[in-house]
Motif scaffolding. Structure first.
Motif, PDB file in Angstrom:
ATOM      1  N   ALA A  51      54.784  36.685  27.598  1.00  0.00           N
ATOM      2  CA  ALA A  51      55.500  37.858  27.086  1.00  0.00           C
ATOM      3  C   ALA A  51      54.552  39.045  27.093  1.00  0.00           C
ATOM      4  N   ILE A  52      54.977  40.146  27.690  1.00  0.00           N
ATOM      5  CA  ILE A  52      54.164  41.363  27.768  1.00  0.00           C
ATOM      6  C   ILE A  52      54.856  42.448  26.958  1.00  0.00           C
ATOM      7  N   GLY A  53      54.095  43.070  26.049  1.00  0.00           N
ATOM      8  CA  GLY A  53      54.653  44.030  25.114  1.00  0.00           C
ATOM      9  C   GLY A  53      54.992  45.371  25.732  1.00  0.00           C
ATOM     10  N   ALA A  54      55.718  46.157  24.992  1.00  0.00           N
ATOM     11  CA  ALA A  54      56.267  47.425  25.471  1.00  0.00           C
ATOM     12  C   ALA A  54      55.192  48.353  26.003  1.00  0.00           C
ATOM     13  N   ARG A  55      55.537  49.002  27.098  1.00  0.00           N
ATOM     14  CA  ARG A  55      54.742  50.074  27.712  1.00  0.00           C
ATOM     15  C   ARG A  55      53.404  49.620  28.298  1.00  0.00           C
ATOM     16  N   SER A  56      53.175  48.344  28.355  1.00  0.00           N
ATOM     17  CA  SER A  56      51.948  47.859  28.987  1.00  0.00           C
ATOM     18  C   SER A  56      52.049  48.014  30.503  1.00  0.00           C
ATOM     19  N   VAL A  57      50.901  48.267  31.130  1.00  0.00           N
ATOM     20  CA  VAL A  57      50.851  48.484  32.574  1.00  0.00           C
ATOM     21  C   VAL A  57      49.887  47.475  33.183  1.00  0.00           C
ATOM     22  N   VAL A  58      50.321  46.808  34.261  1.00  0.00           N
ATOM     23  CA  VAL A  58      49.515  45.785  34.916  1.00  0.00           C
ATOM     24  C   VAL A  58      49.285  46.208  36.361  1.00  0.00           C
ATOM     25  N   TYR A  59      48.038  46.209  36.772  1.00  0.00           N
ATOM     26  CA  TYR A  59      47.644  46.729  38.085  1.00  0.00           C
ATOM     27  C   TYR A  59      47.534  45.602  39.123  1.00  0.00           C
ATOM     28  N   PRO A  60      47.377  45.971  40.397  1.00  0.00           N
ATOM     29  CA  PRO A  60      47.442  44.982  41.480  1.00  0.00           C
ATOM     30  C   PRO A  60      46.473  43.808  41.338  1.00  0.00           C
ATOM     31  N   PHE A  61      46.981  42.661  41.739  1.00  0.00           N
ATOM     32  CA  PHE A  61      46.235  41.409  41.864  1.00  0.00           C
ATOM     33  C   PHE A  61      45.831  40.802  40.528  1.00  0.00           C
ATOM     34  N   ALA A  62      46.377  41.305  39.431  1.00  0.00           N
ATOM     35  CA  ALA A  62      46.238  40.604  38.164  1.00  0.00           C
ATOM     36  C   ALA A  62      47.122  39.360  38.191  1.00  0.00           C
ATOM     37  N   SER A  63      46.648  38.296  37.518  1.00  0.00           N
ATOM     38  CA  SER A  63      47.408  37.044  37.463  1.00  0.00           C
ATOM     39  C   SER A  63      47.448  36.574  36.010  1.00  0.00           C
TER      40      SER A  63
END
Length: 268
Positions: A51-63
């Motif tokens: 579960a990822i919380g509101a407004r979080s940003v995940v950039y390329p190649f994260a796992s």
């Protein structure tokens, strides 16, 4: 409706808020929950019960949400929880928990995980923690609020790091670190207090002088460590710093405590 790029693969079982953005070539598994405003930039893998919380940003190649790197893990249903307003940069990895641990890995709100960060299984990370490039947590580590983990530092499994600590780059941490501690070195040792961080968090000059006095007595005063700890305990009614340090130590007396490199004077 979520904005999903045509090249992304999002399982029908995933739960996405209406304004989630899923960029090119991302994969999202069936047990994933993405809250309002979450943005997966591109080439992001989110799997497991994550579960990822509101407004979080995940950039390329994260796992995120991959199985624990533990020989004891046998596919149990465990979780990864990421708080709101987090920034997760390129090549970050974070694993779900284990049944024998907390059952979940938790990253608090407003954390920043820079390139190459790793958060192992069953870790508990507080709010507003900053991980510089390639900072690494082994399994079962806990990190207090507003701590800074320097680039290429490595934290041993089951280690506790208190709130508002500074872990310098290239430092190895294998012992528990008191709140506000400043740790440096391949075999990490205390080199004082995180004074810069304390000032940023609103400590006054008077409070800093008091904190330094408590630190000196605890690690450089006369008598055994237990005797020095009792002297500091007597200050907890007048010093919030002393209260936080004593509470941290009392929480788990079985763990070794990170100490200054010059050692401490002890009496048999």
């Amino acid at each position: 409706m979520p904005n999903i790029h045509p090249t992304a693969l999002v399982d029908q079982g995933a739960h996405l808020a209406d304004d989630v953005e899923v960029g090119p070539f991302c994969t999202v598994g069936p047990d994933v929950e993405l809250a309002q405003g979450v943005r997966l930039v591109s080439h992001v893998n989110v799997t497991g019960a994550t579960a990822i919380g509101a407004r979080s940003v995940v950039y390329p190649f994260a796992s995120l949400g991959t199985p624990p790197q533990s020989v004891h893990y046998k596919g149990e249903k465990t979780r990864l929880l990421i708080g709101e307003d987090c920034v997760i940069r390129e090549h970050v990895t974070a694993n779900i928990g284990t049944a024998g641990g907390r059952g979940q890995t938790v990253i608090g709100p407003r954390c920043m995980l820079m390139v190459g960060t790793h958060v192992g299984h069953d870790c508990l990370v507080g709010e507003s923690v900053v991980f510089a490039n390639n900072a690494t947590l082994a399994g079962h580590v806990s990190v207090g609020d507003f701590t800074f983990l320097g680039g290429l530092c490595a934290v041993h499994q089951f280690t506790r790091i208190g709130a508002q600590c500074m872990i310098s780059g290239l430092t190895g941490v294998r012992e528990d670190v008191i709140p506000f501690g400043n740790v440096l070195g391949q075999a990490g040792k205390l080199v004082g207090l995180n004074v810069i961080g304390m000032r940023r968090r609103g400590f006054t000059k008077t409070q800093l002088h008091e904190a330094r006095a408590v630190y000196r007595d605890l690690f450089f005063g006369g008598g055994t460590f237990d005797a020095r700890l009792e002297r500091v305990r007597a200050m907890t009614g007048q010093s919030d710093f002393a209260a936080q340090v004593v509470a941290f130590i009392d929480q788990n007396r079985s763990r070794s405590l990170c100490q200054p490199s010059r050692g401490v004077v002890q009496e048999d």
